[in-house]
Design a protein around this motif. Structure first.
Motif: not given
Length: 361
Positions: A34-48, A50-61
């Motif tokens: 909830e603390s990050i509202s924009s996908p631009a502020s994240i990268s799959p590179h940083s999500l290694d 994460l559990p499966e579903l959270e990783y897939q959702e964040a990468t997709y977005e």
């Protein structure tokens, strides 16, 4: 040719984390979704981690947002890293192939009419112009063309498709095939090229021999890339070009083509794919699945990828097969709250829990 011989020939030959500044500094900061509202502020590179579903959702977005805003260089950086390292998610899926899901996600919101589709293709052309030697923009463009084809066709059974939609659908699928062929020298450096072409082979009703030649080339070049096997799985489903006997022969033949560490696992993953694509949980009663081999495959997956997504799904599969002992063993490994996206419903989870508890008595 006998089906087993033919198959042997065919196979032979979400949480979000880390702001952009943090990525640049390579720091490790954990924050809530909830603390990050924009996908631009994240990268799959940083999500290694994460559990499966959270990783897939964040990468997709993130990929969808990056593509829509023309941040092609960022996608390229991640894609090149994933292809070089063969990176996988916590459940064992290939991260490089997963990036294309975000591109497809963006496309689905921009293919409602011909004008929107043309604008979308210009996005892809800009990416190709910026990175002409990369496989990703060519494969991404084909993904969008196929998405447009299905937007025209609709998602229902073939009998529900408007007659006027079929010529456009076939024209777009053929366009995608031709673009893949033209880009093969560059784009086939990414194994997903074969996944896309095998999908087109299925959509164009290629005969078994032609499909088998491409499938053999694919698994010879990239023997451990799961999406290739998943596309082959759908081809052999009864609703496409196979039947349940051919599906099982394929699954067992695939075990001989993957690296040895994936031999048992690929059998379980193929039937997992089959359950998603046609059978649902009837996969164990409406097919000829070798349940002993399935259990061995599930155990092999978990030995390398003990992710809770895998554990919850495998517990469900064991329950659907009526295997109380394996159900209990899998459910004993569930940590925290059960993943209801795996169980489909609370009632189903409780029924399986009852089966597991009866086994313990």
């Amino acid at each position: 040719m006998h089906i087993e011989t033919r198959l042997n020939v065919c196979l032979k030959g979400t949480l979000r984390m880390l702001a952009v500044a943090c990525l640049v500094l390579s720091c490790q900061v954990s924050v809530s979704a909830e603390s990050i509202s924009s996908p631009a502020s994240i990268s799959p590179h940083s999500l290694d981690q994460l559990p499966e579903l959270e990783y897939q959702e964040a990468t997709y977005e993130w990929v969808s947002d990056a593509f829509g805003k023309g941040r092609y260089a960022q996608i390229e950086t991640i894609g090149k890293r994933y292809r070089r390292t063969g990176a996988r998610t916590s459940s064992g899926l290939w991260k490089s192939g997963m990036l294309y899901n975000g591109i497809s996600g963006y496309a689905k919101g921009h293919i409602e009419d011909e004008a929107s589709f043309e604008i979308l293709l210009r996005h892809h052309d800009q990416w190709i112009a910026a990175f002409p030697q990369s496989p990703m923009p060519y494969i991404g463009r084909v993904r969008s063309i196929i998405a447009r084809a299905f937007a025209v066709r609709g998602g229902g059974y073939a009998s529900t498709v408007a007659p006027a939609a079929w010529p456009i659908f076939h024209q777009l699928v053929e366009q995608a095939r031709q673009e893949l062929e033209r880009s093969k020298v560059i784009a086939a450096e990414d194994p997903q090229w074969y996944g896309e072409m095998l999908n087109i082979g299925k959509l164009q009703n290629w005969p078994r021999d032609a499909f088998g030649v491409l499938a053999d080339e694919a698994v010879t070049r990239y023997p451990s890339y799961y999406p290739i096997y998943f596309e082959m799985t759908t081809y052999f489903l009864p609703k496409w070009h196979g039947d349940i006997q051919q599906l099982d022969l394929f699954a067992k033949a695939a075990m001989k083509r993957v690296p040895s560490e994936d031999a048992s696992a690929i059998y379980a993953r193929i039937y997992w794919m089959a359950s998603q694509s046609q059978f649902d949980l009837r996969v164990f009663s409406g097919s000829v699945v070798d349940w002993r081999q399935m259990v061995s495959g599930m155990q092999a997956v978990l030995s390398r990828y003990p992710d809770q997504w895998n554990i919850n799904n495998f517990a469900l599969f064991a329950c659907a097969a009526g295997d109380g002992k394996t159900t209990a063993a899998m459910m004993n490994r569930i940590e925290g709250t059960p993943i209801m996206d795996a169980w489909r419903s609370k009632n189903r989870y409780e029924a399986c829990l009852h089966l597991a508890q009866a086994q313990r008595l």
